[in-house]
Design a protein around this motif. Structure first.
Motif: not given
Length: 199
Positions: A13-14, A17, A31-32, A34-36, A38-39, A168
């Motif tokens: 996943w990294r 970025w 990426a955004w 997935l981050l959103t 997760a949060l 997602t």
């Protein structure tokens, strides 16, 4: 000489970025997303669970405030009743009797109450009623009320997390289709030139 640790695999996943000529705009969007997600799953699931726990606790308190025990009079002798329903342990034996009580407006109400086995017609028993005198089940209290509220909180958090996961997955499916279409367009442009150069 030992080799240095390798960078994460491209499938990790990294990589989304890190600047790269191979990174597409859809990769950054993913990426955004997935981050959103997760949060949202962590913070949103926790908040949803706590809110539902509080709502359930308030509802249980409202039930305790609006339900009351009243004294009822048996209109028959206690009768033996065996219950094999899913709501009770198999082969559990209870004694029940028809009872009568007075509602707040002065009218008489009738129902069935669980009583001791030696109860006889004319003796008394306690039943739960609402503010209008209708018979209701005993409201949850103590550890039972906390357990029910906790279960509602966990269920609500699970539903919220599941919805985020589904959303997602839907967004990633759209991005995958876009990437496949981009790949097809790029190949349509390159393939004729590549074919001409191939002997």
């Amino acid at each position: 000489m030992q080799r240095a640790a390798k960078d994460p695999e491209p499938g990790g996943w990294r990589w989304r970025w890190r600047p790269s000529p191979l990174r597409r705009r859809s990769d950054v969007v993913e990426a955004w997303v997935l981050l959103t997600a997760a949060l949202l799953m962590v913070a949103g699931g926790l908040i949803t669970g706590l809110v539902m726990f509080r709502v359930s606790q308030d509802a249980a308190q409202d039930q305790r405030d609006s339900r009351h025990q009243v004294t009822a009079v048996l209109t028959e002798d206690a009768r033996h009743h065996r219950s094999d329903t899913v709501y009770s342990a198999p082969n559990t034996e209870y004694d029940w009797a028809r009872v009568r009580w007075e509602a707040p407006d002065g009218t008489e109400r009738e129902g069935t109450a669980r009583v001791s086995e030696d109860s006889r017609k004319g003796s008394t028993a306690q039943v739960w009623t609402d503010d209008d005198g209708r018979q209701v089940v005993e409201p949850p209290a103590g550890a039972l009320a906390v357990l029910q509220s906790a279960l509602w909180g966990l269920l609500s958090a699970g539903v919220f997390v599941s919805l985020v996961l589904l959303l997602t997955r839907a967004v990633r499916a759209v991005l995958d289709r876009q990437r496949a279409a981009q790949w097809e367009r790029a190949w349509a442009e390159v393939e004729p030139r590549w074919r001409r150069k191939t002997p």
